[in-house]
Motif scaffolding. Structure first.
Motif, PDB file in Angstrom:
ATOM      1  N   LYS A  82       0.873  -1.172   0.000  1.00 60.13           N
ATOM      2  CA  LYS A  82       0.000   0.000   0.000  1.00 60.13           C
ATOM      3  C   LYS A  82       0.908   1.219   0.000  1.00 60.13           C
ATOM      4  O   LYS A  82       1.744   1.367   0.893  1.00 60.13           O
ATOM      5  N   ILE A  83       0.731   2.061  -0.993  1.00 62.43           N
ATOM      6  CA  ILE A  83       1.632   3.199  -1.179  1.00 62.43           C
ATOM      7  C   ILE A  83       0.860   4.502  -1.035  1.00 62.43           C
ATOM      8  O   ILE A  83      -0.178   4.683  -1.675  1.00 62.43           O
ATOM      9  N   ILE A  84       1.357   5.372  -0.165  1.00 63.00           N
ATOM     10  CA  ILE A  84       0.867   6.753  -0.152  1.00 63.00           C
ATOM     11  C   ILE A  84       1.961   7.576  -0.809  1.00 63.00           C
ATOM     12  O   ILE A  84       3.076   7.646  -0.305  1.00 63.00           O
ATOM     13  N   ALA A  85       1.640   8.159  -1.955  1.00 60.32           N
ATOM     14  CA  ALA A  85       2.647   8.901  -2.711  1.00 60.32           C
ATOM     15  C   ALA A  85       2.370  10.392  -2.575  1.00 60.32           C
ATOM     16  O   ALA A  85       1.288  10.869  -2.924  1.00 60.32           O
ATOM     17  N   ASP A  86       3.371  11.107  -2.053  1.00 56.07           N
ATOM     18  CA  ASP A  86       3.248  12.554  -1.875  1.00 56.07           C
ATOM     19  C   ASP A  86       3.727  13.236  -3.158  1.00 56.07           C
ATOM     20  O   ASP A  86       4.915  13.203  -3.485  1.00 56.07           O
ATOM     21  N   LEU A  87       2.795  13.832  -3.899  1.00 54.94           N
ATOM     22  CA  LEU A  87       3.136  14.419  -5.196  1.00 54.94           C
ATOM     23  C   LEU A  87       3.541  15.875  -5.090  1.00 54.94           C
ATOM     24  O   LEU A  87       3.990  16.460  -6.071  1.00 54.94           O
ATOM     25  N   GLY A  88       3.356  16.489  -3.912  1.00 54.81           N
ATOM     26  CA  GLY A  88       3.635  17.916  -3.799  1.00 54.81           C
ATOM     27  C   GLY A  88       2.475  18.739  -4.325  1.00 54.81           C
ATOM     28  O   GLY A  88       1.366  18.233  -4.503  1.00 54.81           O
ATOM     29  N   ALA A  89       2.736  20.018  -4.600  1.00 53.77           N
ATOM     30  CA  ALA A  89       1.654  20.963  -4.859  1.00 53.77           C
ATOM     31  C   ALA A  89       1.119  20.920  -6.286  1.00 53.77           C
ATOM     32  O   ALA A  89      -0.052  21.212  -6.523  1.00 53.77           O
ATOM     33  N   TYR A  90       1.968  20.611  -7.237  1.00 57.71           N
ATOM     34  CA  TYR A  90       1.535  20.590  -8.636  1.00 57.71           C
ATOM     35  C   TYR A  90       1.929  19.277  -9.275  1.00 57.71           C
ATOM     36  O   TYR A  90       2.948  18.686  -8.924  1.00 57.71           O
ATOM     37  N   GLN A  91       1.121  18.862 -10.228  1.00 54.48           N
ATOM     38  CA  GLN A  91       1.499  17.680 -10.984  1.00 54.48           C
ATOM     39  C   GLN A  91       2.230  18.121 -12.229  1.00 54.48           C
ATOM     40  O   GLN A  91       1.686  18.822 -13.068  1.00 54.48           O
ATOM     41  N   MET A  92       3.440  17.680 -12.315  1.00 55.25           N
ATOM     42  CA  MET A  92       4.303  18.103 -13.405  1.00 55.25           C
ATOM     43  C   MET A  92       4.210  17.063 -14.525  1.00 55.25           C
ATOM     44  O   MET A  92       3.290  16.271 -14.565  1.00 55.25           O
ATOM     45  N   LEU A  93       5.176  17.072 -15.432  1.00 52.64           N
ATOM     46  CA  LEU A  93       5.026  16.304 -16.677  1.00 52.64           C
ATOM     47  C   LEU A  93       4.522  14.865 -16.468  1.00 52.64           C
ATOM     48  O   LEU A  93       3.580  14.419 -17.099  1.00 52.64           O
ATOM     49  N   LEU A  94       5.178  14.124 -15.573  1.00 53.68           N
ATOM     50  CA  LEU A  94       4.830  12.707 -15.374  1.00 53.68           C
ATOM     51  C   LEU A  94       4.500  12.391 -13.914  1.00 53.68           C
ATOM     52  O   LEU A  94       4.415  11.222 -13.541  1.00 53.68           O
ATOM     53  N   THR A  95       4.310  13.417 -13.090  1.00 54.26           N
ATOM     54  CA  THR A  95       4.229  13.226 -11.637  1.00 54.26           C
ATOM     55  C   THR A  95       3.380  12.022 -11.207  1.00 54.26           C
ATOM     56  O   THR A  95       3.887  11.103 -10.550  1.00 54.26           O
ATOM     57  N   PRO A  96       2.081  11.977 -11.554  1.00 50.20           N
ATOM     58  CA  PRO A  96       1.272  10.873 -11.026  1.00 50.20           C
ATOM     59  C   PRO A  96       1.518   9.543 -11.748  1.00 50.20           C
ATOM     60  O   PRO A  96       1.021   8.504 -11.314  1.00 50.20           O
TER      61      PRO A  96
END
Lengths: 806, 168
Positions: free
Chosen positions: A332-346
Motif C-alpha cells: 500500500k503506497i501513499i505517494a506525496d506528489l507535492g503541490a503541482y502535478q508536473m510532466l509525469l508526476t502521477p
C-alpha cells in the motif's frame, strides 16, 4: 485480481524475438574510450551558460517564501525604476492560458490536476512558487532588482504530511479541487486472500521512502531567442523534443518555427525530464521583448523548484510458508506528489507496481496506490522513478522474512527465484519479463564475496566497538521505455508513444552522421552509438559523428530517460544503419555484377563472398550513390536511411549486489566499506560505459540510504536548500566498487541489450539498509528507516537497548 | 550597477585588464569577461568545487574569490592545462579511465587533483579521496575519478623519472 481501469489496460505483452542484424562485432563489445571526452577535459564543452548571444538580457525570479498564501499585492515600482531593468512581469502580464503540462490521462480514472501557471496567480502553493519575472542587463542587476520587489502575502494553512493531507478537515492545497487526493490506482494479480491464508508467517513493515533530489551538478539554464518569427531555445534538458512541443502549444508558435537545443547537459538523473515554468517564461519574455533572454538556476533554486523524487510511505505485507515459500505480497503506497502535478508526476508511483513481483515467483501480488498533494514542490522521475521504491520494499522485507523464519537471506531468495528463462516470463500482475537468470547473477556475486568471511571480520571488529554487517539485494527492473501500445493513451494512459528515431546519413565522401532522437547528458551515446553503426557499415567509430539534442537536425525523437536510450534509440540506430548497409549491398552487387545476398562486410569492405579482393569501401559506395550514373534500375540516389523503432516489450535488467558496512555504535556513523555488484544488461556494447553507469547508480542509492534527504519543516519551509544541508556523498565517504557482469540476451531487440542507467540505484538502497540491520542485530536493532544518519542510527541503538547506551 | 575598479588578471600566462565591479566573483570574471567558460559554477555555497582554479599554484574555488583579490595573481584554469597540444597527464588519465560522464565537475576535479599531485606526487587511494572531498560529482560515484588520479600520478612519476634520466 486486478483493480482499476488503467491496470486492466496494462496489456500482457509477449516478448517477441526480433531478427538479429548480421554484422561482425568488431567495435561493439570494446571498452573504447569516449569520443565526447577531448572537449570536456579541456574546458571546451558548451553548456547553456557558456552560450551568449548579442543583445542578451538576464532573467531572475521572485519566489514565494511562503508554503501556502494568498498574494495580497506585488509592488515592483522600485525594481522597474532601477537602471538596467527592462521589465518586471507578474501573472497578469502573461497571456499564457494553458497549464504547464502533465501527460497522464489513464482510462477510467479521474486524476485531480490543478492548473499549473508559469507565474502564480492569486495564490502560492509551495516555497519557491514563482511570483514575478525580472528582466535586466546582467545577472547581478536582476538579482538586485528581485530584492526590491515587495510582495505582501496572507498566509494560509499548510499541510506537508501526506497522511494528514488525506484526513478529513485537512487544509487543502488547492481549495477549488475540494480534496488533496489526486487519485487511487491499483495493479495486482493472483489470489491475494488465498496467498495470505496459506502463509505461516506474515510480516508487515512501514517503510518511509523519503524525498530526494536529482542534484545534477550543472544547474538548469535557459537561453531563448525569438528572431524573425522563429523561436530558438537552448535548455539544460533531457527532453528537447518534448520541450519543443510544449513551447509550441503554450506560446502559440507552430512547431516548425520552434527549435530546441540541448547542448552539453551536465547530468539529469530525471530532474531535467520536465517542462519547467522557467523554460516557458524565458521563451515568452524573449518574444515579448525581442531580445534573447538567459536564466541560470542557482543551486538553492535547484533544490526548491527542480522536481524531487520518491516520497512514498509504503506499508508492505508479505506472506511466507515455514519453508520460505513466498505466498503473497501486498503493497500500500501513499505517494506525496507535492503541490503541482508536473510532466509525469502521477505516472511515477505506478512504476513501483510494475516491479512489485521482484525476482520471485510469488503467486499473488497487489499494489494499491493513493496519491496526494501537499504544500511542497512536485515530485516526478528521479533515477529509477518508482522502481527503487519497490525494490527497497521487497528486498528489505525479504531480509525481515528470513530473520523471522531463521533462514539465511540468500537461501530464502534462491528458494523463490523465478527459474532462468530466455524468452518471456509472465508474472501474475501481467507484466512479462523478457529474460532473466537471477540465480546466475547471485552465483557470480558469491565468486567475489563470501559472507562467511565478512562474519569472521565482524567478530574481530566488534571487540573494538565497530559493528560490521553485510546486506544483499537481488533485483530486476522495468526499463527501455517503451512499447507505445502499452504506455499510450489506450493502455497505461500516457499521451504519447515510446518509440525512437534514428537517421544514418552517409555523405558523398563516405563520412557518416548518425542523428538520434535520444538526448544524452553524460551517458556516452556519441561513443556507444558510433560503435553500433560502425560495425554495420564496416568503418571505424571515429568516422561516425553522432548528433543529438537538436530538434532542427534529425527526425522527431523522444529523448533520454527511463534507461531507454540504448535498447530503443540504439536499436533504431542499428536498424537505420542496417538499411544503409542493405542499400550499399545492392549498389555493390549491381556494380560488381554479383547477387546482393553474396555481398558481405569483410575487413571494412562490401565484398563478394569468396572473392574478398572484389569489393567496394563505404566511400566508394557513397560516390556511386550520389553520382548515380550506374545504380540498379529504379533505385533512388543517395545513402541516407531512417528508422522509427517501437519496441514490442520493455527490457528487464537484473543483478545481485552486496554491501558491507561498518557502524560505529558510539556515534551511529555508518561507513560503506565494500560494494560488490553483478549486473546483467545483456551483451555489452561498451563495458566501460556500463561500469560507469553502475558506479554512479550505486552512489545515488547509497546517497539516499545514508545521506540525502529533501526535508520540509511543518510550516513547509525547505530546510535542505543548499549542498551544506543536502549531503551528496563525496569521494571520502565511499569505497571503490567491485563490479562484474553476467550477459543474458534480451529477446526484445536485435542488439539483445537492456538498459543500465538506473539499475545501480534500484539495487542499492536496500543492500545498505540490510547491511546496517545485519550489523546492529547484536544490539537488538531489527528494523530502521532511511536515511541512516548517525543520529537516526544512534537513536535506534539507544531505543533497542531500552534507553541504555550500547 | 555600482562603481567599477580596474583589475589586472594574468590567466594561463595571458595578461588581461578589465574594469570590474568590486563584487564581481573571479569565476564570473573568467567566464563572462574573458570567455574562459571551462570553469563551471555548480552551487552558491562553495561546496561543489566545479569552479576550482589555481591561484598562484594553489587550488581555490573561484566562486569564493573576488576578481579584485586576483589582481596580480597567476591564475590557471582548465584551458591552461594542456601544453603545446599535449594533454596534461590528468586529462589523459580521466579520458583513459572514463573519469567523467557529463563533464560538468571535470574541470574542477582535474584542477583539484593537480593541486594534490603538486603537494603529494605519490598519493594513496585514501589520500586522493580526501583531497577531492571538496569536489562533488553526481555521475561517476568517484570510482573512475580516483582511479584516474592514481594512474596520472604513476604516469607523472614516470615522466619525471624519464626527464631526470635525460638530464643526467
Amino acid at each position: 485480481m486486478t483493480t482499476g481501469g488503467a491496470a486492466e489496460q496494462f496489456i500482457r505483452v509477449a516478448a517477441e524475438t526480433t531478427e538479429a542484424a548480421p554484422s561482425p562485432s568488431i567495435h561493439v563489445g570494446q571498452a573504447m574510450r569516449r569520443k565526447e571526452d577531448p572537449r570536456l577535459i579541456t574546458g571546451k564543452g558548451s553548456y547553456v551558460e557558456d552560450i551568449n548571444l548579442t543583445g542578451q538580457l538576464w532573467a531572475a525570479w521572485v519566489r514565494s517564501p511562503e508554503a501556502h498564501a494568498r498574494i495580497v499585492s506585488i509592488d515592483a515600482s522600485a525594481a522597474r525604476a532601477r537602471k538596467g531593468v527592462h521589465a518586471v512581469y507578474t501573472h497578469e502580464d502573461l497571456d499564457i492560458e494553458a497549464s504547464l503540462p502533465m501527460i497522464w490521462v489513464p482510462p477510467e480514472i479521474e486524476v485531480k490536476t490543478p492548473h499549473h501557471p508559469v507565474l502564480a496567480k492569486d495564490e502560492v502553493n509551495h516555497v519557491g512558487d514563482p511570483v514575478a519575472l525580472v528582466i535586466g542587463d546582467d545577472r547581478y542587476a536582476v538579482i538586485d532588482a528581485v530584492e526590491d520587489i515587495v510582495v505582501e502575502y496572507d498566509p494560509l494553512e499548510v499541510v506537508v504530511d501526506p497522511e494528514k493531507a488525506l484526513e478529513e478537515g485537512s487544509p487543502l492545497v488547492h481549495e477549488q479541487l475540494g480534496t488533496n487526493k489526486v487519485c487511487e490506482w491499483s495493479l495486482g494479480g493472483g489470489d491475494l486472500e488465498a496467498g495470505f491464508a496459506e502463509a505461516d508467517v506474515v510480516i508487515e513493515r512501514r517503510i518511509v521512502n523519503h524525498r530526494m533530489a536529482g542534484a545534477a551538478i550543472e544547474p538548469r539554464g535557459v537561453l531563448a531567442e525569438f528572431r524573425a518569427d522563429r523561436l530558438t531555445v537552448w535548455s539544460s534538458t533531457q527532453v528537447p523534443h518534448f520541450l519543443r512541443l510544449f513551447l509550441s502549444i503554450l506560446l502559440g508558435v507552430t512547431e516548425d518555427k520552434v527549435r530546441v537545443i540541448a547542448p552539453e547537459v551536465g547530468g539529469g538523473f530525471g530532474s531535467k525530464l520536465q517542462v519547467y515554468a522557467e523554460e516557458i517564461g524565458c521563451a515568452w519574455a524573449s518574444m515579448k521583448l525581442g531580445r534573447p533572454i538567459k536564466w541560470i538556476e542557482t543551486r538553492t533554486e535547484g533544490f526548491m523548484v527542480t522536481h524531487h523524487g520518491r516520497d512514498q510511505i509504503d506499508t508492505i505485507r508479505v506472506g511466507a510458508k515455514r519453508d520460505g515459500t513466498l505466498t503473497a505480497w501486498h503493497a500500500k503506497i501513499i505517494a506525496d506528489l507535492g503541490a503541482y502535478q508536473m510532466l509525469l508526476t502521477p505516472a511515477i508511483p505506478p512504476s513501483s507496481a510494475f516491479v512489485m513481483c521482484g525476482v520471485y515467483k510469488t503467486p499473488a501480488v497487489q499494489t494499491d496506490i493513493v496519491m496526494v498533494m501537499t504544500n511542497k514542490f512536485g515530485t516526478d522521475a528521479i533515477r529509477g522513478a518508482g522502481r527503487p521504491e519497490a525494490t527497497h520494499m521487497i528486498e528489505v522485507t525479504m531480509d525481515q522474512v528470513a530473520h523471522e523464519l531463521g533462514m539465511d537471506p540468500l537461501e530464502l531468495r534462491r528458494k523463490n527465484f523465478i527459474p532462468p528463462f530466455s524468452n518471456g516470463h509472465e508474472t501474475p500482475i501481467g507484466v512479462t519479463y523478457d529474460s532473466g537468470n537471477y540465480g546466475g547473477a547471485l552465483d557470480k556475486l558469491l565468486e567475489h564475496i563470501d559472507p562467511a568471511d565478512v562474519r569472521r571480520e565482524a567478530e574481530a571488529l566488534r571487540k573494538r566497538g565497530v559493528y560490521r554487517g553485510i546486506g544483499f539485494s537481488t533485483y530486476t527492473e522495468i526499463c527501455g521505455n517503451a512499447p507505445s501500445r502499452v504506455i499510450g493513451p489506450k493502455g497505461f494512459g500516457l499521451q504519447g508513444g515510446g518509440w525512437e528515431s534514428a537517421t544514418v546519413r552517409v555523405h558523398a565522401s563516405g563520412a557518416v552522421t548518425l542523428y538520434t532522437g535520444t538526448s544524452p547528458h553524460g551517458q556516452g551515446h556519441e561513443t556507444g552509438f558510433a560503435q553500433i553503426v560502425a560495425d554495420r557499415l564496416g568503418i571505424d567509430p571515429a568516422q561516425v559523428d553522432v548528433i543529438h539534442g537538436d530538434t532542427a537536425t534529425g527526425p522527431f525523437g523522444l529523448d533520454t530517460y527511463g534507461s531507454r536510450s540504448l535498447s530503443v534509440g540504439g536499436e533504431a540506430a542499428a536498424r537505420a544503419a542496417t538499411k544503409v548497409a542493405g542499400k550499399a549491398r545492392q549498389i555493390v552487387a549491381h556494380q560488381l555484377e554479383a547477387a546482393p545476398e553474396d555481398i558481405e562486410l569483410h575487413e571494412g569492405r562490401f565484398s563478394v563472398r569468396g572473392s574478398p579482393d572484389k569489393g567496394m569501401t563505404l566511400p566508394e559506395v557513397a560516390g556511386a550513390a550520389y553520382v548515380p550514373d550506374n545504380l540498379p534500375e529504379g533505385m533512388e540516389p543517395g545513402l541516407d536511411e531512417q528508422s522509427f523503432y517501437d519496441p514490442e516489450n520493455f527490457v528487464f535488467p537484473f543483478g545481485a549486489h552486496a554491501c558491507v558496512v561498518d557502524v560505529d555504535a558510539e556515534t551511529g556513523k555508518v561507513s560503506v566499506v565494500r560494494w560488490v555488484a553483478v549486473d546483467d544488461c545483456g551483451p555489452a556494447i561498451n563495458p566501460m560505459l556500463i561500469d560507469g553507469q553502475v558506479h554512479g547508480g550505486i552512489t545515488h542509492g547509497i546517497g539516499q540510504a545514508l545521506y540525502e534527504r529533501i526535508h520540509y519543516d511543518e510550516s513547509g519551509q525547505l530546510v535542505t536548500g543548499t549542498f551544506v544541508d543536502y549531503a551528496l556523498a563525496t569521494a571520502a565517504e565511499l569505497p571503490s566498487y567491485e563490479t562484474d557482469r553476467t550477459e543474458t540476451p534480451s529477446p526484445v531487440n536485435s542488439l539483445r541489450v537492456k538498459g543500465v542507467g538506473e539499475a545501480g540505484t534500484i539495487a542499492a538502497s536496500p543492500a545498505v539498509v540490510n547491511a546496517v540491520i545485519d550489523a546492529l542485530r547484536p544490539l537488538g536493532v531489527d528494523y530502521i528507516n532511511m536515511p541512516l544518519t548517525p543520529m537516526r542510527v544512534w537513536e535506534a541503538i539507544h531505543e533497542a537497548n531500552g534507553g541504555v547506551r550500547a | 550597477m555600482s562603481k567599477t575598479v580596474p583589475v589586472h588578471l594574468r590567466v594561463n600566462g595571458v595578461e588581461h585588464q578589465l574594469d570590474a565591479e568590486p563584487r564581481l566573483l573571479l569565476v564570473h570574471a573568467l567566464r563572462d569577461h574573458l570567455g574562459l567558460t571551462g570553469t563551471h559554477v555548480g552551487c552558491d555555497t562553495s561546496n561543489c568545487g566545479a569552479c576550482t582554479v589555481h591561484f598562484n599554484g594553489q587550488p581555490v574555488k573561484s566562486c569564493t574569490v573576488l576578481a579584485v583579490q586576483a589582481d596580480g595573481v597567476e591564475v590557471t584554469t582548465i584551458e591552461g592545462m594542456a601544453k603545446d597540444g599535449e594533454l596534461h597527464p590528468l586529462q589523459e588519465a580521466f579520458w583513459n579511465d572514463h573519469g567523467l560522464q557529463c563533464g560538468y565537475c571535470t574541470p574542477g576535479m582535474i584542477m583539484a587533483a593537480a593541486g594534490l599531485l603538486e603537494r603529494n606526487p605519490n598519493p594513496s587511494e585514501h589520500e586522493v579521496r580526501h583531497a577531492l572531498e571538496g569536489n562533488l560529482c553526481r555521475c561517476t560515484g568517484y570510482h573512475n575519478i580516483v582511479k584516474a588520479v592514481l594512474d596520472a600520478a604513476k604516469t607523472k612519476g614516470a615522466t619525471v623519472s624519464a626527464q631526470r634520466e635525460v638530464s643526467a
